[in-house]
Design a protein around this motif. Structure first.
Motif, PDB file in Angstrom:
ATOM      1  N   CYS A  90      10.886  40.761  18.701  1.00 52.67           N
ATOM      2  CA  CYS A  90      11.090  39.306  18.773  1.00 52.67           C
ATOM      3  C   CYS A  90       9.900  38.558  18.175  1.00 52.67           C
ATOM      4  O   CYS A  90      10.074  37.576  17.442  1.00 52.67           O
ATOM      5  CB  CYS A  90      11.294  38.875  20.229  1.00 52.67           C
ATOM      6  SG  CYS A  90      12.860  39.399  20.952  1.00 52.67           S
TER       7      CYS A  90
ATOM      8  N   ARG B 289      11.051  45.628  22.325  1.00 47.75           N
ATOM      9  CA  ARG B 289      11.832  44.399  22.209  1.00 47.75           C
ATOM     10  C   ARG B 289      10.916  43.185  22.053  1.00 47.75           C
ATOM     11  O   ARG B 289      11.165  42.298  21.220  1.00 47.75           O
ATOM     12  CB  ARG B 289      12.728  44.228  23.437  1.00 47.75           C
ATOM     13  CG  ARG B 289      13.571  42.963  23.437  1.00 47.75           C
ATOM     14  CD  ARG B 289      14.674  43.003  22.408  1.00 47.75           C
ATOM     15  NE  ARG B 289      15.313  41.696  22.277  1.00 47.75           N
ATOM     16  CZ  ARG B 289      16.381  41.461  21.523  1.00 47.75           C
ATOM     17  NH1 ARG B 289      16.942  42.454  20.851  1.00 47.75           N
ATOM     18  NH2 ARG B 289      16.888  40.248  21.432  1.00 47.75           N
TER      19      ARG B 289
ATOM     20  N   ASP C 290      14.421  34.852  19.331  1.00 48.03           N
ATOM     21  CA  ASP C 290      14.620  34.947  20.773  1.00 48.03           C
ATOM     22  C   ASP C 290      13.350  34.568  21.541  1.00 48.03           C
ATOM     23  O   ASP C 290      12.795  33.510  21.324  1.00 48.03           O
ATOM     24  CB  ASP C 290      15.100  36.344  21.156  1.00 48.03           C
ATOM     25  CG  ASP C 290      16.472  36.656  20.570  1.00 48.03           C
ATOM     26  OD1 ASP C 290      17.230  35.705  20.327  1.00 48.03           O
ATOM     27  OD2 ASP C 290      16.768  37.836  20.345  1.00 48.03           O
ATOM     28  N   GLU C 291      12.885  35.476  22.408  1.00 47.62           N
ATOM     29  CA  GLU C 291      11.744  35.179  23.286  1.00 47.62           C
ATOM     30  C   GLU C 291      10.423  35.594  22.632  1.00 47.62           C
ATOM     31  O   GLU C 291       9.593  36.285  23.217  1.00 47.62           O
ATOM     32  CB  GLU C 291      11.923  35.914  24.625  1.00 47.62           C
ATOM     33  CG  GLU C 291      13.227  35.602  25.332  1.00 47.62           C
ATOM     34  CD  GLU C 291      13.348  34.122  25.680  1.00 47.62           C
ATOM     35  OE1 GLU C 291      12.325  33.503  26.025  1.00 47.62           O
ATOM     36  OE2 GLU C 291      14.472  33.605  25.616  1.00 47.62           O
TER      37      GLU C 291
ATOM     38  N   MET D 240      21.012  34.263  19.164  1.00 46.88           N
ATOM     39  CA  MET D 240      19.682  34.507  18.597  1.00 46.88           C
ATOM     40  C   MET D 240      19.250  33.293  17.780  1.00 46.88           C
ATOM     41  O   MET D 240      19.943  32.852  16.884  1.00 46.88           O
ATOM     42  CB  MET D 240      19.728  35.749  17.701  1.00 46.88           C
ATOM     43  CG  MET D 240      18.399  36.079  17.068  1.00 46.88           C
ATOM     44  SD  MET D 240      18.508  37.494  15.939  1.00 46.88           S
ATOM     45  CE  MET D 240      18.975  38.785  17.085  1.00 46.88           C
ATOM     46  N   SER D 241      18.103  32.769  18.111  1.00 43.17           N
ATOM     47  CA  SER D 241      17.594  31.606  17.393  1.00 43.17           C
ATOM     48  C   SER D 241      16.529  32.047  16.410  1.00 43.17           C
ATOM     49  O   SER D 241      15.422  32.388  16.783  1.00 43.17           O
ATOM     50  CB  SER D 241      17.006  30.587  18.374  1.00 43.17           C
ATOM     51  OG  SER D 241      15.987  31.175  19.122  1.00 43.17           O
ATOM     52  N   LYS D 242      16.846  32.066  15.155  1.00 43.91           N
ATOM     53  CA  LYS D 242      15.898  32.484  14.135  1.00 43.91           C
ATOM     54  C   LYS D 242      15.077  31.289  13.662  1.00 43.91           C
ATOM     55  O   LYS D 242      15.566  30.196  13.524  1.00 43.91           O
ATOM     56  CB  LYS D 242      16.624  33.114  12.947  1.00 43.91           C
ATOM     57  CG  LYS D 242      17.339  34.409  13.278  1.00 43.91           C
ATOM     58  CD  LYS D 242      17.934  35.014  12.030  1.00 43.91           C
ATOM     59  CE  LYS D 242      18.677  36.304  12.349  1.00 43.91           C
ATOM     60  NZ  LYS D 242      19.263  36.921  11.153  1.00 43.91           N
TER      61      LYS D 242
END
Length: 309
Positions: free
Chosen positions: A84, A80, A90-91, A1-3
């Protein structure tokens, strides 16, 4: 997960996911009681993908509910995408104007089960203010940060900063920001709005605010327009309205066509099928001319009656 930030998230995904599951089971309970009177609960089995003891209160029934594949359901996908985007992880960039429309006009306005058949509330119920609804509302509030001159309500500001409405109003007052009365008929103080530029300034000072990641590229904007046009299930006036809601879209007054003609087109009225004007509108939205004009002419001929019915 890229925060995009180290700020703790108000609601993690497992919490939201569990409320998605509960809402799906609640919808199944409604179908079971009020849906088709079929043999062996075929409708519910088709909906859930398996036979489930919805109302059992034992370990076996809980295991059945936990085994339901909720990723088959549109509710899961929209939740979802909203999660996000709400927290820019994420996406996040896949949250489109289509998703905005379906979540705001569907999920938040009673388009899915607010309770089960026994009146037990789901995460979408507005009276309970649970994680699922808050996440969807946060995503929608964040979308309006991409639209210049979109004022934000106290509720939206609170969701974006993980602050209570009363705390938001207190902070705004102390810092000299002035709220404007909402256009609602009731006296809901959480619906009072803060002008767009003031909202951006106030949000930038809040520790709990997760800034928007980079704005979508022009290519993503064009792709969203193409996707909207390609969906033949969406009426042409709705296509126009959704395109107008996209970030960077021109105002109606900036499109070089007759205002009354354009107003009628957007409103679904039978105006003249002016191909040149349709091409002008397509260019204003950076939409493919042939596809846009063809859909517009087809729509207008159907309204007028082309003699083939």
């Amino acid at each position: 997960m890229s925060k995009s930030s180290s700020i703790p998230l108000p609601h993690d995904w497992p919490e939201v996911e569990e409320q998605v599951r509960e809402a799906i089971i609640a919808m199944a309970s409604i179908l079971e009681m009020f849906g088709p009177d079929d043999d062996h609960g075929a409708t519910v089995v088709a909906f859930l993908g398996q036979s489930v003891d919805i109302h059992g209160n034992n370990e076996a029934s809980r295991a059945e509910i936990a085994s339901v594949d909720i990723t088959r359901h549109g509710l899961y996908r929209f939740a979802r995408l909203a999660w996000c985007y709400a927290y820019q992880v994420d996406e996040w960039q896949d949250f489109s104007v289509e998703v905005l429309h379906e979540t705001s006009c569907g999920l938040l306005t009673g388009g899915y089960a607010l309770t089960d058949r026994e009146s037990e509330p789901t995460g979408l119920n507005p009276l309970n203010d649970l994680a699922l609804r808050r996440v969807i509302e946060t995503a929608n509030a964040r979308w309006y940060l991409t639209e210049e001159n979109s004022d934000l309500t106290v509720r939206q500001l609170g969701l974006l900063t993980n602050m209570a409405d009363t705390t938001v109003r207190s902070s705004l007052s102390k810092e000299g920001f002035r709220l404007e009365p909402s256009h609602t008929k009731d006296d809901d103080k959480s619906a009072y709005t803060l002008p767009y530029k003031d909202a951006l300034l106030w949000l930038s000072r809040r520790r709990g605010f997760i800034p928007n990641a980079a704005a979508p590229s022009p290519d993503r904007y064009r792709a969203a327009i193409h996707e909207t046009l390609a969906d033949r299930s969406v009426p042409f006036p709705t296509v126009l309205r959704r395109m107008a809601e996209m970030p960077g879209a021109p105002n109606a007054g900036e499109i070089n066509v007759a205002p009354k003609w354009y107003e009628g087109l957007v409103g679904g009225r039978a105006v003249a099928p002016d191909v040149e004007a349709l091409v002008t509108v397509a260019d204003a939205y950076d939409a493919p001319r042939a596809v846009f004009a063809a859909r517009g002419v087809e729509h207008l001929l159907e309204l007028a009656g082309d003699g083939n019915g």
